[in-house]
Design a protein around this motif. Structure first.
Motif, PDB file in Angstrom:
ATOM      1  N   ASN A  38       0.808  -1.223   0.000  1.00 16.07           N
ATOM      2  CA  ASN A  38       0.000   0.000   0.000  1.00 16.07           C
ATOM      3  C   ASN A  38       0.842   1.275   0.000  1.00 16.07           C
ATOM      4  O   ASN A  38       0.309   2.371   0.107  1.00 16.07           O
ATOM      5  N   TYR A  39       2.162   1.131  -0.069  1.00 16.47           N
ATOM      6  CA  TYR A  39       3.060   2.286  -0.060  1.00 16.47           C
ATOM      7  C   TYR A  39       2.806   3.176  -1.279  1.00 16.47           C
ATOM      8  O   TYR A  39       2.626   2.678  -2.384  1.00 16.47           O
ATOM      9  N   PRO A  40       2.775   4.502  -1.063  1.00 16.87           N
ATOM     10  CA  PRO A  40       2.922   5.234   0.193  1.00 16.87           C
ATOM     11  C   PRO A  40       1.570   5.595   0.800  1.00 16.87           C
ATOM     12  O   PRO A  40       0.614   5.866   0.081  1.00 16.87           O
ATOM     13  N   GLU A  41       1.523   5.634   2.108  1.00 14.86           N
ATOM     14  CA  GLU A  41       0.298   5.977   2.828  1.00 14.86           C
ATOM     15  C   GLU A  41       0.447   7.263   3.631  1.00 14.86           C
ATOM     16  O   GLU A  41      -0.460   7.643   4.366  1.00 14.86           O
ATOM     17  N   GLN A  42       1.600   7.927   3.512  1.00 17.14           N
ATOM     18  CA  GLN A  42       1.837   9.169   4.240  1.00 17.14           C
ATOM     19  C   GLN A  42       2.880   9.985   3.473  1.00 17.14           C
ATOM     20  O   GLN A  42       3.395   9.539   2.444  1.00 17.14           O
ATOM     21  N   ASN A  43       3.182  11.171   3.976  1.00 16.17           N
ATOM     22  CA  ASN A  43       4.186  12.023   3.341  1.00 16.17           C
ATOM     23  C   ASN A  43       5.551  11.331   3.308  1.00 16.17           C
ATOM     24  O   ASN A  43       5.907  10.587   4.217  1.00 16.17           O
ATOM     25  N   ILE A  44       6.304  11.612   2.261  1.00 20.08           N
ATOM     26  CA  ILE A  44       7.663  11.094   2.121  1.00 20.08           C
ATOM     27  C   ILE A  44       8.631  12.251   2.309  1.00 20.08           C
ATOM     28  O   ILE A  44       8.431  13.341   1.754  1.00 20.08           O
ATOM     29  N   THR A  45       9.681  12.033   3.077  1.00 18.20           N
ATOM     30  CA  THR A  45      10.697  13.065   3.289  1.00 18.20           C
ATOM     31  C   THR A  45      11.922  12.772   2.434  1.00 18.20           C
ATOM     32  O   THR A  45      12.489  11.687   2.510  1.00 18.20           O
ATOM     33  N   PHE A  46      12.293  13.740   1.605  1.00 15.78           N
ATOM     34  CA  PHE A  46      13.536  13.668   0.847  1.00 15.78           C
ATOM     35  C   PHE A  46      14.582  14.482   1.604  1.00 15.78           C
ATOM     36  O   PHE A  46      14.445  15.701   1.736  1.00 15.78           O
ATOM     37  N   VAL A  47      15.601  13.821   2.103  1.00 19.87           N
ATOM     38  CA  VAL A  47      16.665  14.497   2.847  1.00 19.87           C
ATOM     39  C   VAL A  47      17.760  14.934   1.878  1.00 19.87           C
ATOM     40  O   VAL A  47      18.301  14.123   1.122  1.00 19.87           O
ATOM     41  N   VAL A  48      18.062  16.222   1.910  1.00 19.49           N
ATOM     42  CA  VAL A  48      19.176  16.779   1.143  1.00 19.49           C
ATOM     43  C   VAL A  48      20.262  17.125   2.160  1.00 19.49           C
ATOM     44  O   VAL A  48      20.039  17.954   3.043  1.00 19.49           O
ATOM     45  N   ALA A  89      23.325  12.043   5.442  1.00 20.08           N
ATOM     46  CA  ALA A  89      23.403  10.653   4.975  1.00 20.08           C
ATOM     47  C   ALA A  89      23.332   9.685   6.143  1.00 20.08           C
ATOM     48  O   ALA A  89      22.660   8.648   6.074  1.00 20.08           O
ATOM     49  N   GLY A  90      24.006  10.029   7.242  1.00 17.23           N
ATOM     50  CA  GLY A  90      23.977   9.171   8.423  1.00 17.23           C
ATOM     51  C   GLY A  90      22.590   9.056   9.023  1.00 17.23           C
ATOM     52  O   GLY A  90      22.182   7.975   9.473  1.00 17.23           O
ATOM     53  N   GLU A  91      21.842  10.166   9.019  1.00 19.28           N
ATOM     54  CA  GLU A  91      20.480  10.132   9.551  1.00 19.28           C
ATOM     55  C   GLU A  91      19.592   9.195   8.729  1.00 19.28           C
ATOM     56  O   GLU A  91      18.788   8.443   9.269  1.00 19.28           O
ATOM     57  N   VAL A  92      19.751   9.239   7.414  1.00 13.90           N
ATOM     58  CA  VAL A  92      18.940   8.365   6.562  1.00 13.90           C
ATOM     59  C   VAL A  92      19.353   6.905   6.734  1.00 13.90           C
ATOM     60  O   VAL A  92      18.504   6.012   6.758  1.00 13.90           O
ATOM     61  N   ALA A  93      20.643   6.655   6.885  1.00 13.91           N
ATOM     62  CA  ALA A  93      21.119   5.281   7.092  1.00 13.91           C
ATOM     63  C   ALA A  93      20.492   4.664   8.334  1.00 13.91           C
ATOM     64  O   ALA A  93      20.235   3.450   8.376  1.00 13.91           O
ATOM     65  N   ARG A  94      20.231   5.497   9.341  1.00  8.04           N
ATOM     66  CA  ARG A  94      19.669   5.001  10.610  1.00  8.04           C
ATOM     67  C   ARG A  94      18.150   5.086  10.663  1.00  8.04           C
ATOM     68  O   ARG A  94      17.534   4.692  11.654  1.00  8.04           O
ATOM     69  N   ALA A  95      17.529   5.607   9.617  1.00  3.60           N
ATOM     70  CA  ALA A  95      16.067   5.790   9.610  1.00  3.60           C
ATOM     71  C   ALA A  95      15.352   4.454   9.444  1.00  3.60           C
ATOM     72  O   ALA A  95      15.940   3.440   9.051  1.00  3.60           O
ATOM     73  N   TYR A 100       9.872   6.008   3.662  1.00  2.77           N
ATOM     74  CA  TYR A 100       9.370   7.356   3.937  1.00  2.77           C
ATOM     75  C   TYR A 100      10.495   8.355   4.229  1.00  2.77           C
ATOM     76  O   TYR A 100      10.246   9.540   4.395  1.00  2.77           O
ATOM     77  N   THR A 101      11.733   7.857   4.271  1.00  4.90           N
ATOM     78  CA  THR A 101      12.893   8.729   4.394  1.00  4.90           C
ATOM     79  C   THR A 101      13.856   8.379   3.269  1.00  4.90           C
ATOM     80  O   THR A 101      14.405   7.275   3.232  1.00  4.90           O
ATOM     81  N   VAL A 102      14.026   9.305   2.341  1.00  5.24           N
ATOM     82  CA  VAL A 102      14.810   9.079   1.124  1.00  5.24           C
ATOM     83  C   VAL A 102      15.948  10.101   1.092  1.00  5.24           C
ATOM     84  O   VAL A 102      15.749  11.274   1.426  1.00  5.24           O
ATOM     85  N   LEU A 103      17.111   9.668   0.682  1.00  5.80           N
ATOM     86  CA  LEU A 103      18.278  10.549   0.600  1.00  5.80           C
ATOM     87  C   LEU A 103      18.595  10.885  -0.850  1.00  5.80           C
ATOM     88  O   LEU A 103      18.638   9.999  -1.702  1.00  5.80           O
ATOM     89  N   MET A 104      18.811  12.167  -1.118  1.00  8.43           N
ATOM     90  CA  MET A 104      19.397  12.584  -2.397  1.00  8.43           C
ATOM     91  C   MET A 104      20.841  12.993  -2.105  1.00  8.43           C
ATOM     92  O   MET A 104      21.087  13.911  -1.314  1.00  8.43           O
TER      93      MET A 104
END
Length: 338
Positions: A38-48, A89-95, A100-104
């Motif tokens: 069912n993905y996605p069911e909520q907002n997605i965060t793109f981390v820059v 990048a480290g925050e996304v690796a640990r997410a 729902y947490t994507v890194l660019m």
């Protein structure tokens, strides 16, 4: 009676446990939390992992809207700056590995392991690759009153004035820093490097004449070049860029050793369900085929990667190759970040 009641209670507990286990398995989808189907069911965060307004942020915001339309969910861009992109990048690796947490990130994903001794993540192990996005050419630019008229003159000038010429960059590990290292290696000099906390302040001082020259992405420099605010010597790719047709390549200008572009890619934490990775990858392909995105990128001197490169497989292969390439370059330069 007591035995019968005990057996009934045992059967009820077992049934509840089975239902709970089934729900847990369904929710995890083989990796992160939530129902992958069912993905996605909520907002997605793109981390820059860099400042707002910079080239990576610009590229991210270009693709966010068409990707959100394809996915049917809002994409929120969040800037998490620090340590050459390694904080974000480290925050996304640990997410949570739920998509729902994507890194660019840019080329810095391949250089960080060589630059940082205590890096808190391993690019190939702690992330799933979604796909490559774009390769941005670099430009060699200077304050507009810098004496050298063309790239050969610049090379001659920096060799004769190595202890006086200042080379700006956006901080250790930034694309401009890496390009600067390659320039010095190609020319055979060691210059006075002036690191800034981001591309914005570095370019501001270049326009203002406080530093002599730098090497940065077309997504940052095209506007100032076109406006005549800075002097441009060359673009660091095999072919000229359409937005700057009069700017020669480094090969044309005689500096064949300097070939570099800044590639960008999307990542999610390791163990993210394959269904989720595939949905993100498909949305990325849609965004890169969007004419508005193509036109926006063209104005900044770049273009989307071909569809076959916007895949997890192509992305992983490219990252693996780049890790090996930059490990040697950075080791030879003797550069280390704290």
């Amino acid at each position: 009676m007591t035995t019968t009641r005990h057996r009934a209670a045992a059967r009820m507990i077992a049934a509840i446990g089975a239902v709970s286990l089934l729900a847990a398995c369904s929710g995890n989808g083989g990796g992160g939390g939530g129902d992958a189907g069912n993905y996605p069911e909520q907002n997605i965060t793109f981390v820059v992992p860099f400042s707002a307004g910079g080239p990576t942020d610009t590229v991210t915001r270009m693709i966010a809207e068409p990707m959100a339309a394809k996915l049917g969910a809002k994409i929120v861009v969040q800037n998490v700056e620090g340590a050459g992109g390694t904080v974000g990048a480290g925050e996304v690796a640990r997410a949570e590995p739920d998509g729902y947490t994507v890194l660019m990130h840019h080329i810095g994903m391949s250089t960080a392991p060589a630059l940082y001794k205590n890096l808190g993540y391993k690019p190939l192990e702690d992330f799933e690759m979604v796909g490559l996005v774009t390769e941005v050419p670099m430009t060699i630019v200077a304050r507009k009153d810098f004496p050298p008229a063309a790239l050969p003159d610049l090379v001659t000038h920096v060799k004769a004035n190595a202890n006086k010429v200042t080379l700006a960059n956006a901080g250790v590990g930034a694309a401009s820093h890496l390009c600067g290292l390659l320039f010095q290696h190609a020319v055979g000099v060691k210059l006075q490097e002036v690191p800034y906390k981001g591309t914005g302040p570095a370019l501001t001082d270049l326009v203002g004449g406080q530093v002599d020259f730098m090497c940065d992405q077309t997504t940052n420099t095209s506007g100032q070049i076109t406006a005549g605010e800075i002097k441009a010597y060359a673009v660091t790719t095999p072919e000229r860029v359409k937005s700057l047709p009069d700017l020669p390549t480094t090969t044309e200008a005689g500096l064949t050793q300097l070939q570099v572009s800044v590639w960008h890619g999307l990542y999610v934490p390791a163990d993210t369900p394959q269904q989720v990775v595939d949905k993100l990858s498909e949305a990325l392909k849609v965004a890169l085929a969007d004419q508005a995105v193509i036109d926006q990128m063209a104005k900044l001197g770049t273009a989307p990667v071909p569809a076959e490169d916007a895949t997890p497989q192509a992305h992983r292969a490219h990252l693996q190759e780049q890790l090996g390439t930059w490990a040697k370059i950075i080791a030879d330069a003797g550069v280390e970040a704290s």
